[in-house]
Design a protein around this motif. Structure first.
Motif, PDB file in Angstrom:
ATOM      1  N   ALA A 230       0.848  -1.117  -0.094  1.00  0.00           N
ATOM      2  CA  ALA A 230       0.056   0.045  -0.077  1.00  0.00           C
ATOM      3  C   ALA A 230       0.841   1.303  -0.036  1.00  0.00           C
ATOM      4  CB  ALA A 230      -0.906   0.002   1.275  1.00  0.00           C
ATOM      5  N   THR A 231       1.927   1.324   0.847  1.00  0.00           N
ATOM      6  CA  THR A 231       2.755   2.345   0.795  1.00  0.00           C
ATOM      7  C   THR A 231       3.525   2.789  -0.364  1.00  0.00           C
ATOM      8  OG1 THR A 231       4.354   1.056   1.880  1.00  0.00           O
ATOM      9  CG2 THR A 231       3.203   2.358   3.324  1.00  0.00           C
ATOM     10  N   LYS A 232       3.610   1.915  -1.249  1.00  0.00           N
ATOM     11  CA  LYS A 232       4.329   2.178  -2.477  1.00  0.00           C
ATOM     12  C   LYS A 232       3.132   2.204  -3.666  1.00  0.00           C
ATOM     13  CE  LYS A 232       8.356  -0.826  -1.925  1.00  0.00           C
ATOM     14  NZ  LYS A 232       8.218  -2.397  -1.657  1.00  0.00           N
ATOM     15  N   ARG A 263      -1.449   5.611   8.797  1.00  0.00           N
ATOM     16  CA  ARG A 263       0.097   5.507   8.422  1.00  0.00           C
ATOM     17  C   ARG A 263       0.370   5.246   7.091  1.00  0.00           C
ATOM     18  NH1 ARG A 263       2.804   1.464  11.958  1.00  0.00           N
ATOM     19  NH2 ARG A 263       0.737   0.233  11.752  1.00  0.00           N
ATOM     20  N   ILE A 264      -0.520   4.510   6.266  1.00  0.00           N
ATOM     21  CA  ILE A 264      -0.239   4.232   4.919  1.00  0.00           C
ATOM     22  C   ILE A 264      -0.337   5.651   4.205  1.00  0.00           C
ATOM     23  CG2 ILE A 264      -1.317   3.245   2.693  1.00  0.00           C
ATOM     24  CD1 ILE A 264      -1.787   0.855   4.644  1.00  0.00           C
ATOM     25  N   ILE A 265      -1.327   6.536   4.633  1.00  0.00           N
ATOM     26  CA  ILE A 265      -1.617   7.730   3.926  1.00  0.00           C
ATOM     27  C   ILE A 265      -0.553   8.689   4.301  1.00  0.00           C
ATOM     28  CG2 ILE A 265      -3.337   9.691   3.821  1.00  0.00           C
ATOM     29  CD1 ILE A 265      -5.493   7.910   4.456  1.00  0.00           C
ATOM     30  N   LYS A 270       4.388  11.582   2.206  1.00  0.00           N
ATOM     31  CA  LYS A 270       5.815  11.827   2.194  1.00  0.00           C
ATOM     32  C   LYS A 270       6.716  11.427   1.037  1.00  0.00           C
ATOM     33  CE  LYS A 270       9.570  10.945   5.696  1.00  0.00           C
ATOM     34  NZ  LYS A 270       9.872   9.650   6.586  1.00  0.00           N
ATOM     35  N   ASN A 271       6.247  10.121   0.517  1.00  0.00           N
ATOM     36  CA  ASN A 271       6.876   9.880  -0.608  1.00  0.00           C
ATOM     37  C   ASN A 271       6.410  10.656  -1.995  1.00  0.00           C
ATOM     38  OD1 ASN A 271       6.685   8.399  -3.344  1.00  0.00           O
ATOM     39  ND2 ASN A 271       7.382   6.542  -2.429  1.00  0.00           N
ATOM     40  N   LEU A 272       5.419  11.315  -1.828  1.00  0.00           N
ATOM     41  CA  LEU A 272       5.063  12.084  -2.962  1.00  0.00           C
ATOM     42  C   LEU A 272       5.413  13.531  -2.714  1.00  0.00           C
ATOM     43  CD1 LEU A 272       1.120  11.156  -3.375  1.00  0.00           C
ATOM     44  CD2 LEU A 272       3.170  11.061  -4.938  1.00  0.00           C
ATOM     45  N   GLY A 273       5.924  14.043  -1.545  1.00  0.00           N
ATOM     46  CA  GLY A 273       6.582  15.270  -1.249  1.00  0.00           C
ATOM     47  C   GLY A 273       4.985  16.209  -1.069  1.00  0.00           C
ATOM     48  N   LYS A 278      -3.178  18.481   2.145  1.00  0.00           N
ATOM     49  CA  LYS A 278      -3.904  18.388   0.990  1.00  0.00           C
ATOM     50  C   LYS A 278      -4.651  17.063   0.700  1.00  0.00           C
ATOM     51  CE  LYS A 278      -1.563  21.160  -2.338  1.00  0.00           C
ATOM     52  NZ  LYS A 278      -0.972  21.100  -3.734  1.00  0.00           N
ATOM     53  N   PHE A 279      -4.754  16.097   1.827  1.00  0.00           N
ATOM     54  CA  PHE A 279      -5.269  14.558   1.877  1.00  0.00           C
ATOM     55  C   PHE A 279      -6.580  14.908   2.636  1.00  0.00           C
ATOM     56  CE2 PHE A 279      -1.245  13.611   0.394  1.00  0.00           C
ATOM     57  CZ  PHE A 279      -1.255  12.381  -0.363  1.00  0.00           C
TER      58      PHE A 279
END
Ligand code: COA
Length: 331
Positions: A230-232, A263-265, A270-273, A278-279
């Motif tokens: 999920a995190t990827k 935590r997945i969100i 973080k990965n997207l910067g 914005k979520f």
């Protein structure tokens, strides 16, 4: 650009709210553990409502908000994994309930990515059939039917609910990416009931051995493997949809992710910067409602005024299959 316009949305969430403290009375857990590991405090659970009833209620609200009658809908796509019937489809049952006698109707199975897959299918039907004016996408889930309330690692996650969207063709911004990795099917599944009949001689079905040996008719998950995927999957799907139209991910106003675990969100953000503000997040009160989770969050964000006309949205999900997908569109 050939795109879609979301002309109406609706949702139905059962009135019964089951809190973490309620769950702590049936399994060895605590509000502190659940909230800190998942961001969930309570979830709605159907208490008499069928899956199709929740979907029909959401669909009726979506039609009202679009200002159209059921008879104007040309296609209904329902995305449930918790249908009341093996057959007929939920889409057909809802078609009758909402007076959409002119609509073709089918169910689509992509688990928690279902709304993204369904909306993307709607766009493609609209693109290729000039006679089609409105498509109704319904995501209705009764996960309490397949949740094992003796398994503390999974029963804390899931809730029930429904949401729907009416879409039509438009020139608005649109891009999508949908994908799947069947090698991960073994990490998240719920089996059908085993049926005994007079001609069966094998004691064991092949599905009861090998990679699907775990689990009963309830949802089985390897939480750590699903978490890793999920995190990827969330950032990867969003980036792939943005790349197709050379869009800078920072130009998206709102990300509306599948609500599986805060935590997945956060890891995806973080990965997207992209900053977390914005979520769109409503996991605290709903938990994970599978394919209904993105459209419930979308509907709530629209009705609260958080999402406004003209905002650029990225609807992004992942789920059993394993599936993933993202749609970038303008509201
Ligand atoms: N209450 C208290 N303790 C719990 C618990 C609960 N509800 N559930 C599990 N635990 C325990 C475990 O037994 C384990 O104990 P141990 O160390 O003594 O063995 C400990 O807590 C840690 O478990 P772990 O599985 O490592 O927790 P985690 O931080 O990975 O969180 C999930 C577990 C399920 C919340 C997390 O893996 C997750 O969210 N995965 C993705 C699931 C998902 O999104 N599924 C749907 C996809 S559409």
């Amino acid at each position: 650009m050939f795109g879609i316009e979301i002309v109406g949305t609706g949702a139905y969430c059962p009135s019964l709210s089951v809190t973490n403290d309620d769950l702590a009375k049936v399994v060895d857990t605590s509000d502190e553990w659940i909230f800190s590991r998942t961001g969930i405090r309570s979830r709605r659970i159907a208490n008499g409502e069928a899956t199709w009833e929740m979907g029909a209620a959401a669909a009726e609200e979506a039609l009202r908000s679009a200002g159209i009658n059921g008879s104007e809908v040309g296609l209904i796509i329902d995305t449930t994994i918790t249908s009341d019937f093996s057959t007929p489809s939920m889409a057909c049952v809802i078609q009758s309930r909402i007076g959409a006698g002119n609509a073709a109707a089918f169910d689509l199975g992509a688990a928690c990515s279902g709304f993204v897959y369904g909306l993307d299918a709607a766009k493609r039907y609209l693109q290729t059939d000039p006679e089609l004016k409105y498509v109704l996408v319904v995501s209705n889930e009764k996960l309490s039917n397949i949740t094992d309330y003796s398994d503390r690692s999974s029963c804390i996650l899931f809730g029930d609910g429904a949401a729907a969207a009416v879409v039509t063709r438009s020139e608005k911004l649109y891009s999508s990416y949908i994908g799947a990795n069947g090698n991960g099917a073994k990490f998240l599944y719920a089996k059908n009931h085993k049926v005994l009949h007079p001609f069966r001689t094998a004691e064991t079905d092949s599905i009861e051995t090998g990679e699907f040996a775990n689990g009963s008719v309830f949802l089985f998950q390897d939480g750590k493997e699903v978490y890793k995927f999920a995190t990827k999957a969330l950032p990867s799907a969003a980036k792939k949809a943005a790349e197709k139209i050379n869009m800078d991910i920072n130009n998206i106003d709102w990300f509306i992710p599948h609500q599986a675990n805060i935590r997945i969100i956060e890891a995806a953000a973080k990965n997207l910067g992209v900053p977390m503000d914005k979520f769109v997040v409503n996991i605290k009160e709903h938990g994970n409602t599978s394919s209904a989770s993105i459209p419930i969050a979308l509907h709530e964000a629209i009705t609260s005024g958080q999402v406004k006309r003209g905002d650029k949205l990225c609807l992004v999900g992942f789920g059993a299959g394993l599936t993933l997908g993202a749609i970038i569109t303008e509201y």
